[in-house]
Design an enzyme around this catalytic site. Structure first.
Site, short mmCIF file in Angstrom:
data_model
loop_
_atom_site.label_atom_id
_atom_site.label_comp_id
_atom_site.label_asym_id
_atom_site.label_seq_id
_atom_site.Cartn_x
_atom_site.Cartn_y
_atom_site.Cartn_z
N HIS A 10 53.09 46.11 58.34
CA HIS A 10 53.26 45.89 56.91
C HIS A 10 54.32 46.80 56.34
CE1 HIS A 10 52.44 46.60 52.61
NE2 HIS A 10 52.10 45.33 52.59
N ALA A 74 42.72 38.40 57.23
CA ALA A 74 43.63 37.30 56.90
C ALA A 74 43.74 37.09 55.41
CB ALA A 74 43.15 36.02 57.58
N GLY A 75 44.43 38.00 54.73
CA GLY A 75 44.74 37.83 53.33
C GLY A 75 46.11 37.19 53.17
N HIS A 77 49.09 38.38 53.18
CA HIS A 77 50.14 38.80 54.11
C HIS A 77 50.11 37.96 55.37
CE1 HIS A 77 49.91 42.93 52.01
NE2 HIS A 77 51.00 42.31 51.62
#
Length: 312
Positions: A10, A74-75, A77
């Site tokens: 990220h 699993a958002g 992003h």
């Protein structure tokens, strides 16, 4: 022909977090060196970007890349930003295939690692029946209820499996309740001890905030508030990556589409159905420049030093 692995990070404004991520990269490079060329990139803040990492792999003759998100749940992003970036990059190379794996998510390795971190912390504490202890699991927090519910599911499994008197969740950003709100509610329950476990890979700005909130709570409360270390590069986490890589290779790297707000009408998120898959980090891609990571540019050149001076 050797295949490639792209570790999709990220990015963070904290240098220590970048260093810990790179430590994971070196460990996985060694772990997969016999069969794969391993590289890494960041979605925001840091370099190299995914595009530069893919360029490096492609220049080495790699024509198939398995992209492993270094993301727990699993958002947006994992569902939007990373796929958007990878699909865009793949369009530049007609003979390149990029297969994205699922994020780590809910699995036995994460559950076992959380248990390990809690038990490591308890070893340094005075003996206390777990029925007199509250557990708080802290997730990153997203605008996606599917990802947030994964944190809650793991919390419930730890609660039942380890026998805590009570357990709940908190989130470091976006979702409710915040760490401060959750701690305030837990304090009213009157447990002698509260153990807080952050579901994070590495240190970073958000983890620092969580620890600071706990330090403040400890200074003001008669109860005991304790936090564990993040997950880091433990062997159990490495096994979780092994599992996700195998799924990607076999074409089984699927996400939970049945409860995805982009594919189903989820309560409270009805207007998100069918939303276009686009990236949301274009304004902060690579803003913290690491000159030595740029593909094809000489290190420590005059131009490089000038850019560092300007912070670009």
């Amino acid at each position: 022909m050797k295949e490639g692995i792209l570790l999709c990070g990220h990015g963070t404004r904290k240098t220590a977090g970048v260093d810990e991520f790179k430590k994971l990269v070196e460990i996985l490079k060694d772990r997969y060196k016999d069969n794969y060329e391993v590289d890494y990139g960041f979605l925001e803040f840091n370099h190299p970007l995914y595009e530069a990492s893919v360029e490096r792999l492609y220049s080495k003759g790699i024509r198939k890349i398995y992209a492993l998100p270094v993301i727990l749940f699993a958002g947006s992003h994992a569902k939007n930003d990373i796929p958007y970036e990878l699909n865009t990059i793949q369009s530049y190379y007609p003979d390149l295939e990029i297969k994205m794996a699922s994020p780590i998510g809910v699995n036995s390795f994460v559950l076992d690692l959380a248990k390990k971190r809690i038990e490591e912390t308890e070893l340094n504490l005075s003996p206390l029946d777990r029925k007199e202890t509250c557990l708080v699991v802290v997730g990153r927090g997203t605008t996606d209820p599917d990802a947030n519910s994964d944190v809650t599911k793991l919390m419930g499994m730890l609660w039942e499996g380890m026998g805590f008197g009570f357990a709940t969740t908190a989130f470091s950003g976006t979702a409710y309740p915040s760490v401060e709100q959750s701690l305030a509610m837990v304090e009213k329950l009157g447990f002698k001890r509260t153990i807080v476990i952050p579901f994070f890979f590495f240190t970073g700005i958000l983890l620092d905030r969580i620890y600071a909130a706990l330090e403040e709570k400890n200074s003001l409360s008669s109860q005991e508030f304790i936090y564990t270390a993040p997950f880091g590069t433990d062997e159990l986490m490495l096994k979780a990556f092994d599992s996700r890589l195998e799924q990607a290779i076999n074409g089984e790297g699927n996400m939970n589409c049945q409860l995805c707000k982009y594919r189903r009408q989820i309560i409270g998120f009805e207007d998100e159905v069918g939303k276009e898959q686009i990236g949301h980090h274009l304004n902060v891609k690579g803003v913290l420049y690491e000159e030595d990571e740029k593909v094809g540019e000489k290190k420590n050149s005059i131009g490089s030093q000038f850019k560092k001076l300007l912070g670009i």
